[in-house]
Write a protein that holds these residues in place. Structure first.
Motif, short mmCIF file in Angstrom:
data_model
loop_
_atom_site.label_atom_id
_atom_site.label_comp_id
_atom_site.label_asym_id
_atom_site.label_seq_id
_atom_site.Cartn_x
_atom_site.Cartn_y
_atom_site.Cartn_z
N PHE A 54 34.82 132.43 94.06
CA PHE A 54 34.99 130.98 93.91
C PHE A 54 34.73 130.57 92.45
N LYS A 55 33.65 131.10 91.90
CA LYS A 55 33.29 130.77 90.51
C LYS A 55 34.40 131.19 89.55
N GLN A 56 34.92 132.40 89.74
CA GLN A 56 35.99 132.90 88.87
C GLN A 56 37.24 132.03 88.97
N ALA A 57 37.48 131.43 90.14
CA ALA A 57 38.66 130.58 90.34
C ALA A 57 38.44 129.15 89.82
N GLY A 58 37.26 128.88 89.26
CA GLY A 58 37.00 127.57 88.70
C GLY A 58 36.41 126.57 89.69
N ALA A 59 36.04 127.04 90.87
CA ALA A 59 35.41 126.15 91.85
C ALA A 59 33.97 125.86 91.40
N ARG A 60 33.42 124.77 91.92
CA ARG A 60 32.04 124.44 91.57
C ARG A 60 31.20 124.38 92.84
N GLN A 61 29.98 124.82 92.68
CA GLN A 61 29.05 124.87 93.80
C GLN A 61 28.44 123.49 94.04
N TRP A 62 28.26 123.16 95.32
CA TRP A 62 27.63 121.90 95.68
C TRP A 62 26.14 122.00 95.39
N THR A 63 25.65 121.08 94.61
CA THR A 63 24.22 121.00 94.33
C THR A 63 23.78 119.55 94.49
N TYR A 64 22.52 119.38 94.73
CA TYR A 64 21.94 118.04 94.73
C TYR A 64 20.53 118.15 94.17
N GLU A 65 20.01 117.03 93.75
CA GLU A 65 18.68 117.01 93.16
C GLU A 65 17.64 116.96 94.27
N GLY A 66 16.74 117.94 94.28
CA GLY A 66 15.68 117.99 95.28
C GLY A 66 14.56 117.02 94.98
N LYS A 67 13.59 116.98 95.85
CA LYS A 67 12.46 116.05 95.72
C LYS A 67 11.67 116.28 94.44
N THR A 68 11.65 117.50 93.95
CA THR A 68 10.90 117.80 92.73
C THR A 68 11.73 117.57 91.47
#
Length: 107
Positions: A54-68
């Motif tokens: 996925f990374k090589q194909a230019g996709a981006r991983q879903w992230t969110y900001e945690g409590k910290t």
């Protein structure tokens, strides 16, 4: 995205089911979650084996900001752009996501 559009997009994988979850939709094949529709964006499941593709194909991983305040990485990635124009490519990526779902369900 509405249900008929999602079903059409993943038709090459076979029968899918869609369930509401977390304010979005979980997308399943043979009872295994392989994709989500969250805030109008479709994302496919990946794991240590498939995430590099996925990374090589230019996709981006879903992230969110945690409590910290630190980013939390989720096992879902955007769909590579070329897959939206090519049903065979979409099926290939959906199959990779389904296989990642099977592996994670087996743990």
């Amino acid at each position: 995205m509405d249900t008929p559009d999602i079903e059409d997009l993943f038709s090459g994988l076979g029968a899918i089911t869609i369930r509401r979850m977390f304010g979005g939709k979980g997308i399943y094949h043979h009872g295994v979650i392989f994709a989500i529709d969250l805030r109008g964006e479709l994302m496919l499941k990946a794991d240590a084996e498939s995430a590099p593709k996925f990374k090589q194909a230019g996709a981006r991983q879903w992230t969110y900001e945690g409590k910290t305040g630190k980013p939390v990485l989720m096992p879902y990635w955007s769909i590579p752009e070329e897959a939206f124009d090519d049903p065979d490519e979409m099926t290939r990526w959906a199959r990779l996501a389904y296989e990642a779902g099977v592996r994670s369900a087996g743990r």
